[in-house]
Design a protein around this motif. Structure first.
Motif, PDB file in Angstrom:
ATOM      1  N   THR A   1       0.865  -0.996   0.194  1.00  0.00           N
ATOM      2  CA  THR A   1      -0.046   0.569   0.180  1.00  0.00           C
ATOM      3  C   THR A   1       0.890   1.220   0.271  1.00  0.00           C
ATOM      4  OG1 THR A   1      -1.444  -1.125   1.306  1.00  0.00           O
ATOM      5  CG2 THR A   1      -1.545   1.039   1.027  1.00  0.00           C
TER       6      THR A   1
ATOM      7  N   LEU B   1      -7.298  -4.052  -3.354  1.00  0.00           N
ATOM      8  CA  LEU B   1      -7.444  -2.355  -2.757  1.00  0.00           C
ATOM      9  C   LEU B   1      -6.875  -1.543  -1.714  1.00  0.00           C
ATOM     10  CD1 LEU B   1     -10.508  -1.404  -1.505  1.00  0.00           C
ATOM     11  CD2 LEU B   1     -10.390  -3.036   0.792  1.00  0.00           C
TER      12      LEU B   1
ATOM     13  N   GLN C   1      -3.695  -0.609  -2.027  1.00  0.00           N
ATOM     14  CA  GLN C   1      -2.729  -0.554  -3.482  1.00  0.00           C
ATOM     15  C   GLN C   1      -3.856   0.236  -3.913  1.00  0.00           C
ATOM     16  OE1 GLN C   1       0.140  -4.818  -4.753  1.00  0.00           O
ATOM     17  NE2 GLN C   1      -1.791  -3.727  -5.859  1.00  0.00           N
ATOM     18  N   ASN C   2      -5.118   0.740  -4.069  1.00  0.00           N
ATOM     19  CA  ASN C   2      -5.829   1.316  -5.212  1.00  0.00           C
ATOM     20  C   ASN C   2      -6.353   2.496  -4.574  1.00  0.00           C
ATOM     21  OD1 ASN C   2      -6.061  -0.238  -7.919  1.00  0.00           O
ATOM     22  ND2 ASN C   2      -7.772  -1.086  -6.945  1.00  0.00           N
ATOM     23  N   ILE C   3      -6.814   2.104  -3.403  1.00  0.00           N
ATOM     24  CA  ILE C   3      -6.748   3.058  -2.583  1.00  0.00           C
ATOM     25  C   ILE C   3      -5.556   4.286  -2.839  1.00  0.00           C
ATOM     26  CG2 ILE C   3      -7.624   4.209   0.395  1.00  0.00           C
ATOM     27  CD1 ILE C   3      -8.624   2.011   0.207  1.00  0.00           C
ATOM     28  N   SER C   4      -4.568   3.768  -2.560  1.00  0.00           N
ATOM     29  CA  SER C   4      -3.428   5.098  -2.424  1.00  0.00           C
ATOM     30  C   SER C   4      -3.376   5.613  -3.638  1.00  0.00           C
ATOM     31  CB  SER C   4      -1.714   3.886  -2.344  1.00  0.00           C
ATOM     32  OG  SER C   4      -1.907   2.971  -0.901  1.00  0.00           O
TER      33      SER C   4
ATOM     34  N   VAL D   1      -5.534   6.612  -5.736  1.00  0.00           N
ATOM     35  CA  VAL D   1      -6.413   7.946  -4.919  1.00  0.00           C
ATOM     36  C   VAL D   1      -6.117   9.029  -4.237  1.00  0.00           C
ATOM     37  CG1 VAL D   1      -8.703   8.762  -4.938  1.00  0.00           C
ATOM     38  CG2 VAL D   1      -8.576   6.515  -5.515  1.00  0.00           C
TER      39      VAL D   1
ATOM     40  N   VAL E   1     -10.494   5.230  -8.600  1.00  0.00           N
ATOM     41  CA  VAL E   1     -11.464   5.282  -8.315  1.00  0.00           C
ATOM     42  C   VAL E   1     -12.293   3.804  -8.624  1.00  0.00           C
ATOM     43  CG1 VAL E   1     -13.438   5.902  -7.524  1.00  0.00           C
ATOM     44  CG2 VAL E   1     -11.503   7.178  -7.115  1.00  0.00           C
TER      45      VAL E   1
ATOM     46  N   ILE F   1     -10.733   0.814  -7.316  1.00  0.00           N
ATOM     47  CA  ILE F   1     -11.570   0.090  -5.287  1.00  0.00           C
ATOM     48  C   ILE F   1     -12.905  -0.947  -6.158  1.00  0.00           C
ATOM     49  CG2 ILE F   1     -12.266   1.534  -3.392  1.00  0.00           C
ATOM     50  CD1 ILE F   1      -9.597   3.704  -3.410  1.00  0.00           C
TER      51      ILE F   1
ATOM     52  N   VAL G   1     -12.276  -3.906  -6.944  1.00  0.00           N
ATOM     53  CA  VAL G   1     -11.612  -4.961  -5.813  1.00  0.00           C
ATOM     54  C   VAL G   1     -13.293  -5.096  -4.963  1.00  0.00           C
ATOM     55  CG1 VAL G   1     -11.056  -4.682  -3.430  1.00  0.00           C
ATOM     56  CG2 VAL G   1      -9.462  -4.093  -5.985  1.00  0.00           C
TER      57      VAL G   1
ATOM     58  N   ASP H   1      -8.955  -4.016 -13.000  1.00  0.00           N
ATOM     59  CA  ASP H   1      -8.616  -4.301 -11.392  1.00  0.00           C
ATOM     60  C   ASP H   1      -9.825  -6.234 -11.002  1.00  0.00           C
ATOM     61  OD1 ASP H   1      -9.226  -4.642  -8.582  1.00  0.00           O
ATOM     62  OD2 ASP H   1      -7.903  -3.134  -8.323  1.00  0.00           O
TER      63      ASP H   1
END
Length: 419
Positions: free
Chosen positions: A24, A151, A153-156, A158, A271, A274, A277, A327
Motif C-alpha cells: 500500500t 484494495l 493499492q487502489n486506495i493509495s 486515489v 476509484v 477500488i 476490488v 482491477d
C-alpha cells in the motif's frame, strides 16, 4: 455476512498485514510518480513530448530486459528479500530524480539513468510479488488476498494521484518525487520484517540460469490461455503506454489545464479500481480467463473519448470504467496463475508473463512523441483505442481463453458465478 468476515479475517495474519502495508505504501509512492515525472519533465526548458518519451522509455526498457532474470532470482532466493532489494532500488532512483528536479541540474542522460534504475527495480519486484502471495496465505485464500492487496493499492492510487496533482502545482515535481522515494524506503523496511520460514521460501536450485529459464518457458507455453492473453497484452500495453504515458498528458497540457486535469483522469481510474476490488471479493467466475479477457474491451473508452474531444467529465467516467475492468482482470489473472502454475516456477512464469506483456511498451512510448507531432495527439489516441479493441477480439478466438474452468473452488459460503 460470514463470507465477508472470513475475508477480512485475513487482515489479522501478521505476515499478510506486513505485506499489505508495504504494498500500500509502495503504490502510494508510485502514484506520485506519473504526474510528478511527466509534468516535471515537460516543464523543463526546451522539453517536448519526445523528451518525455525518452525518459519514460528509459524506465520501461530495463524493466523488460531484466524481467526474466528477476523471475529466476525470485524462484531461487527468499522472495521477501528480493522485494526488499527492489523497493530499495526504487527509493534510490526517485531520490536522485528528485534531487535533479530540485537543484535544476537535469541533463537528459542523468534523467535517463535514474529512470533506468527504477525500471530494474520493477523487474526485480514484479515476479517476486506474484510468487510471494502463495508463500504467505493458504491456497483457499488466494483470491481474497489478491483482492485485499488490490484494495490497499487502489486506495493509495486515489490518494496519491489527487495529492500529486496538488503537489506539482503548489510545490513542484521535485518534492513529489522526494515523497515517492521516502515511501519506497518505508516499504523496504516493512518487507524486511516479513520473515518466511525456510520451508516456505522459494527453493534455490543448482541449475544454471538458462536451464531454469527453459523450465519456466515450458510451463508458460504449455498453457494456451496464458500465452494468448500475454500476446494480447503485448500489443494492448503498447497502446496503453503511448496513450497513458505521453499522449494523454500532452492533450491535458495543451487543452485541459495541465496536471490537475490529468490527475482527475488518473484518479477516476483509481476509484474504479477500488470498486473493482469490492466486486472481486464476491465474484467467483467458473471461467475466469474468459471473463477477464472480455473486461479488457471497455478499457479503450477513455482514450477514444479523449481523442474525440469529449468533455473532461466523460473522460474521467471512461477512466473509471477502465479501472473497474482492469482491477477485476488483475485479480482474476493473478489468482488463476497462482492456482494453475506450480509454486516452484511461479515467479519465472510470471516474469515471462510480464516480459511478454510489456515488451512492446517501450515501442509505444518511443513512437508516441513523433506520432503526436506528425498526426496530432487526439487522432493518435483514437488509434490506440481501436488497437485495444481489435487485439482483445482476437484473443477471444482462442479456445483455451474461453474454456478454462476453475476446478478447486474456495470454501462453502463463497458464491460462484455461473458464466
Amino acid at each position: 455476512m460470514p463470507g465477508l468476515r472470513r475475508d477480512l479475517g485475513l487482515l489479522r495474519d501478521r505476515r499478510f498485514a506486513l505485506l499489505l502495508a508495504a504494498r500500500t505504501i509502495s503504490v502510494l509512492g508510485t502514484a506520485f510518480a506519473p504526474v510528478a515525472l511527466a509534468f516535471g519533465v515537460l516543464g523543463l526548458p526546451g522539453a517536448t513530448a519526445t523528451t518525455l518519451s525518452a525518459v519514460l522509455t528509459a524506465e520501461a526498457l530495463p524493466m523488460v530486459l531484466f524481467m526474466l532474470v528477476g523471475g529466476v532470482i525470485a524462484d531461487r532466493l527468499p522472495r521477501h528479500r528480493v522485494m526488499m532489494a527492489g523497493e530499495s532500488l526504487n527509493a534510490a532512483a526517485y531520490f536522485c530524480l528528485a534531487a535533479m528536479m530540485l537543484t535544476g541540474w537535469t541533463p537528459l542522460p542523468a534523467l535517463v539513468t535514474a529512470s533506468a534504475v527504477s525500471g530494474v527495480a520493477a523487474a526485480v519486484l514484479f515476479p517476486a510479488l506474484t510468487g510471494i502471495i502463495p508463500d504467505v496465505v493458504p491456497a483457499d485464500r488466494l483470491q481474497t488476498a489478491n483482492a485485499l492487496l488490490g484494495l490497499g493499492q487502489n486506495i493509495s492510487r486515489v490518494a496519491g494521484l489527487v495529492l500529486s496533482g496538488a503537489a506539482v502545482v503548489l510545490l513542484g515535481g521535485g518534492w513529489a518525487l522526494t515523497a515517492s522515494g521516502a515511501m519506497f524506503a518505508v516499504a523496504a523496511v516493512l518487507i524486511a520484517l516479513l520473515r518466511l520460514t525456510p520451508a516456505e521460501r522459494a527453493a534455490g536450485g543448482g541449475h544454471s540460469v538458462l536451464a531454469e529459464l527453459r523450465d519456466g518457458w515450458r510451463e508458460f507455453v504449455s498453457r494456451q490461455w496464458l500465452w494468448v492473453v500475454v500476446a494480447q497484452f503485448s500489443v494492448l500495453v503498447m497502446a496503453l503506454q503511448a496513450a497513458h504515458g505521453v499522449l494523454g498528458p500532452l492533450v491535458a497540457k495543451q487543452s485541459l489545464g495541465g496536471a490537475p486535469a490529468w490527475s482527475a483522469v488518473l484518479a477516476g481510474e483509481a476509484v474504479g479500481m477500488i470498486v473493482g476490488v469490492v466486486v472481486t471479493l464476491r465474484l467467483r467466475p467458473r471461467r475466469p480467463i474468459l471473463v477477464a479477457t472480455l473486461l479488457t474491451l471497455p478499457t479503450a473508452a477513455p482514450y477514444v473519448l479523449l481523442g474525440l474531444s469529449a468533455p473532461l467529465w466523460t473522460v474521467v467516467g471512461g477512466a473509471f470504467v477502465m479501472g473497474v475492468c482492469f482491477d477485476i482482470f488483475g485479480v482474476l489473472w493473478q489468482t488463476t496463475m497462482q492456482r494453475e502454475i506450480p509454486a516452484e516456477s511461479l515467479s519465472r512464469v510470471s516474469s515471462y508473463d510480464a516480459l511478454g506483456s510489456l515488451m512492446f511498451g517501450p515501442l509505444g512510448l518511443l513512437l508516441a512523441g513523433p506520432v503526436a507531432i506528425a498526426v496530432g495527439p487526439r487522432p493518435a489516441l483514437v488509434v490506440c483505442g481501436a488497437i485495444i479493441i481489435l487485439v482483445t477480439l482476437a484473443a477471444l478466438l482462442a479456445p483455451g481463453v474461453r474454456r478454462l474452468r476453475v476446478v478447486d473452488e474456495e470454501p462453502a459460503g463463497v458464491p460462484a458465478a455461473s458464466l
